[in-house]
Design a protein around this motif. Structure first.
Motif, short mmCIF file in Angstrom:
data_model
loop_
_atom_site.label_atom_id
_atom_site.label_comp_id
_atom_site.label_asym_id
_atom_site.label_seq_id
_atom_site.Cartn_x
_atom_site.Cartn_y
_atom_site.Cartn_z
N TYR A 134 0.60 -1.19 -0.06
CA TYR A 134 -0.11 0.05 0.09
C TYR A 134 0.83 1.18 -0.05
N TYR A 135 2.06 1.19 0.00
CA TYR A 135 3.05 2.20 -0.27
C TYR A 135 4.30 1.91 -0.76
N LYS A 136 5.22 2.84 -1.18
CA LYS A 136 6.34 2.64 -1.69
C LYS A 136 7.30 3.83 -1.70
N PRO A 137 8.48 3.90 -2.15
CA PRO A 137 9.32 4.96 -2.15
C PRO A 137 9.19 5.45 -3.48
N ALA A 185 5.19 7.05 0.20
CA ALA A 185 3.96 7.48 0.27
C ALA A 185 2.90 6.22 -0.58
N GLY A 186 1.78 6.55 -0.24
CA GLY A 186 0.66 5.58 -0.83
C GLY A 186 0.93 5.84 -2.27
N GLY A 187 0.32 4.91 -3.11
CA GLY A 187 0.24 5.09 -4.58
C GLY A 187 0.96 4.09 -5.20
N LYS A 188 0.69 3.65 -6.46
CA LYS A 188 1.52 3.05 -7.29
C LYS A 188 2.35 3.65 -8.30
N ARG A 189 1.83 4.55 -9.16
CA ARG A 189 2.92 5.24 -10.25
C ARG A 189 2.94 6.51 -9.55
#
Length: 165
Positions: free
Chosen positions: A31-34, A58-62
């Motif tokens: 549900y989050y990534k750098p 943050a949350g988000g994929k792209r």
């Protein structure tokens, strides 16, 4: 290699030390990534405030959707003329405004071998005076980063319905 950390420029700090350390923590989750080198902006009193953030989780994929944690301003320890705390605070205040959830926002700015951890809660903030990565404090830095990941895990679990990875 760490004997010359005070001479490293921003790219050398990132490549030789910061990114390998962050990879140990593994901020890449469901549900989050750098995100690296992303613009963050908001409108404040009819003025647009924006800036580029070196690293954020943050949350988000792209694209970042809900900023939780920042690392900003990889500066040389010596001969640095910018204001890394001020630049970090702008990003953190912007995230606080965009998130609009009352949760604290966490960040770090790095000057050479010193990591300064910052927390912004409401209109108050606190800054740690700095941990030296070339000393035994590197274990403390890693521990703080892992603790931050745990906090992000808790937040992302509560807002997972609002985040679309």
């Amino acid at each position: 290699m760490l004997d010359h950390v005070w001479d490293w420029n921003e790219e050398e700090l990132k490549v030789y030390f910061i990114i390998p350390l962050l990879n140990l923590v593994n901020f890449e989750q469901e549900y989050y990534k750098p995100f690296l080198d992303r613009e963050l902006s908001m409108t404040f009193h009819d003025e647009i405030i924006s800036g580029r953030v070196n690293f954020l989780v943050a949350g988000g994929k792209r694209s970042p959707k809900r900023p939780f944690f920042f690392i900003h301003e990889y500066k040389k320890e010596r001969d640095s003329s910018d204001d890394p705390l001020g630049q970090l605070m702008i990003a953190m205040v912007t995230a606080q405004h965009l998130n609009n959830d009352g949760h604290p926002v966490y960040g770090t700015y790095i000057m050479g071998r010193y990591w300064h951890f910052v927390i912004l809660a409401g209109s108050s903030y606190a800054v740690h005076t700095g941990l030296n990565v070339t000393a035994q404090e590197i274990t403390v830095i890693l521990s703080v980063l892992k603790n931050t990941k745990e906090i992000i895990e808790q937040w992302s679990a509560t807002v997972a319905g609002n985040i679309h990875p």
